[in-house]
Design a protein around this motif. Sequence first.
Motif, PDB file in Angstrom:
ATOM      1  N   VAL A 335       0.829  -1.214   0.000  1.00  0.00           N
ATOM      2  CA  VAL A 335       0.000   0.000   0.000  1.00  0.00           C
ATOM      3  C   VAL A 335       0.861   1.260   0.000  1.00  0.00           C
ATOM      4  O   VAL A 335       0.499   2.261  -0.626  1.00  0.00           O
ATOM      5  N   LEU A 336       2.005   1.237   0.684  1.00  0.00           N
ATOM      6  CA  LEU A 336       2.849   2.428   0.698  1.00  0.00           C
ATOM      7  C   LEU A 336       3.435   2.682  -0.697  1.00  0.00           C
ATOM      8  O   LEU A 336       3.448   3.822  -1.173  1.00  0.00           O
ATOM      9  N   LYS A 337       3.903   1.623  -1.358  1.00  0.00           N
ATOM     10  CA  LYS A 337       4.410   1.779  -2.720  1.00  0.00           C
ATOM     11  C   LYS A 337       3.286   2.252  -3.656  1.00  0.00           C
ATOM     12  O   LYS A 337       3.490   3.097  -4.527  1.00  0.00           O
ATOM     13  N   HIS A 338       2.112   1.689  -3.445  1.00  0.00           N
ATOM     14  CA  HIS A 338       0.949   2.102  -4.243  1.00  0.00           C
ATOM     15  C   HIS A 338       0.635   3.586  -4.014  1.00  0.00           C
ATOM     16  O   HIS A 338       0.360   4.339  -4.965  1.00  0.00           O
ATOM     17  N   SER A 339       0.695   4.041  -2.752  1.00  0.00           N
ATOM     18  CA  SER A 339       0.401   5.447  -2.453  1.00  0.00           C
ATOM     19  C   SER A 339       1.432   6.370  -3.084  1.00  0.00           C
ATOM     20  O   SER A 339       1.088   7.438  -3.620  1.00  0.00           O
ATOM     21  N   LEU A 340       2.703   5.970  -3.040  1.00  0.00           N
ATOM     22  CA  LEU A 340       3.739   6.781  -3.692  1.00  0.00           C
ATOM     23  C   LEU A 340       3.508   6.844  -5.204  1.00  0.00           C
ATOM     24  O   LEU A 340       3.643   7.911  -5.815  1.00  0.00           O
ATOM     25  N   GLU A 341       3.139   5.713  -5.777  1.00  0.00           N
ATOM     26  CA  GLU A 341       2.905   5.689  -7.222  1.00  0.00           C
ATOM     27  C   GLU A 341       1.706   6.575  -7.593  1.00  0.00           C
ATOM     28  O   GLU A 341       1.738   7.310  -8.583  1.00  0.00           O
ATOM     29  N   VAL A 342       0.647   6.528  -6.782  1.00  0.00           N
ATOM     30  CA  VAL A 342      -0.521   7.387  -7.031  1.00  0.00           C
ATOM     31  C   VAL A 342      -0.128   8.856  -6.927  1.00  0.00           C
ATOM     32  O   VAL A 342      -0.569   9.696  -7.717  1.00  0.00           O
ATOM     33  N   ALA A 343       0.728   9.200  -5.944  1.00  0.00           N
ATOM     34  CA  ALA A 343       1.177  10.586  -5.804  1.00  0.00           C
ATOM     35  C   ALA A 343       1.943  11.033  -7.046  1.00  0.00           C
ATOM     36  O   ALA A 343       1.727  12.145  -7.560  1.00  0.00           O
TER      37      ALA A 343
END
Length: 519
Positions: A335-343
């Motif tokens: 989820v953290l990698k996903h959140s960075l990618e979304v940002a």
Amino acid sequence: MRSINNLAPAIYVIFAVIALLLGLLVGYLLRKNLAEAKITSAEEAAKRILEDSEKEAEAKKREVILEAKEEIHLIRTESERENRERRNEIQRLERRFLQKEETLDRKLDSLEKKEENLVKKEQELGNKNTHLEALLKKQTAELERISGLSTEEARTLILNNVRDDVKRETALIIKEEETRAKETADKKAREIVAMAIQRGAAEIVAETTVSVVPLPNDEMKGRIIGREGRNIRTLETLTGVDLIIDDTPEAVILSGFDPIRRETARLALEKLIIDGRIHPARIEEMVEKAQKEMEQKIREEGEQAAFEAGVHNLHPEIIKYLGRLKFRTSYGQNVLKHSLEVAYLASTMAAELGANVQLAKRAGLLHDIGKAIDHELEGPHVTIGADIARKYRENPEVVHCIMAHHGDQEPETIEAVLVQAADAISAARPGARRETLEAYLKRLEKLEEIATSFEGVEKSYAIQAGREIRIMVKPDVVDDVQAAQLSRDIGKNIEESLEYPGQIKVIVIRETRHVEYAK
């Protein structure tokens, strides 16, 4: 003789005194004469000044009187001129009023004549309407007799025909507008999304709900279990994680729903294995150390994520929640990698569209913050994340982006739309997420069930791992225009009924075959 000589000085003194007195008297008389002469000349001068002043005043008086007379004459002349002008204006207005009065009289006469004509015409129209109504009733009765339909039945039939025509026209307009919009928007949208994906492509690490701790030898398993299982029970109680010790050589499996507790247990077990002293007191000490290390690691991971994303001034508690996302997965996606990618994706698209880049980046980083504690609180992660952002006084626009990224609220800003799109892109791209076989099959079945529930659908097939559904319709029931409308209706139903990553393509196929045999 001597006496005379003695009297001489006294005589001289007397003569001197007398001479002095005479001098003073003469001086007084001279001064008096001079003063009188000056007074006389001053009086004469004053008389002359008074005479001159009187003459000058008289002359000025005459001048003022003359000027006043001239001014009075001018004022009288001006007043007479103004009075003449006013009289002329009054006479002109009187003439205009008289002309208007005559005009109004003529118009009144004309209106009276027109009114008489209108009354006559109204009477004639009334007679004609009565005649037309009678004719209309006669014609209506004749039409009903010929058609075999009543007026209400004919009206219903016409309304149904009009309704069908309107639906058809509406579907045609929608199809044309969609085609036009796609022609102009698809190319630019593809460019922006493709560039955002290229710039923000991140490596996604698939994680599971178990952790494996390697052992130096199989004898260590017995020490971990302890006498009558007290060591393993203590470790499980303190960490909340299940330890699975089976026939797997030189390995212990840690199983737990909470990834942070599982990681804490892994650290504590590794420390115990290195230390070699495994007993309840030592286990409690090592678990406490592992918990402190996890808190430090969570904070460091959160700070690193904020630094990588370029998002500053985050509340320390939000930093901790970000760090917890490091140990949280969704469909196998970190989820953290996903959140960075979304940002990254949201900020890149915002820069291309001229939107607020920092806002899109911040909202993209925090959009899944609720997943850090969604297993501890009741409710969807969207609501939990929005509550966390409000609690720590995040920008209301960021809160709105969090609430809107799964459609819980309608997006009201371009940044909210971009975060929603970036979330879908990050989740839907190949290899980003995994899904259990059971959930996957249920989703495919539900897709086909929704498609076949519509009238005119003959068969439906979910393909491309549920990313596309192809629907075969009956050509004698659904025409080309209705097929376009059907695809829109099915798409809306899927959006309302299913939860899925990315997007699903709906294709409606209408095939018409005409078969004839030559004999």
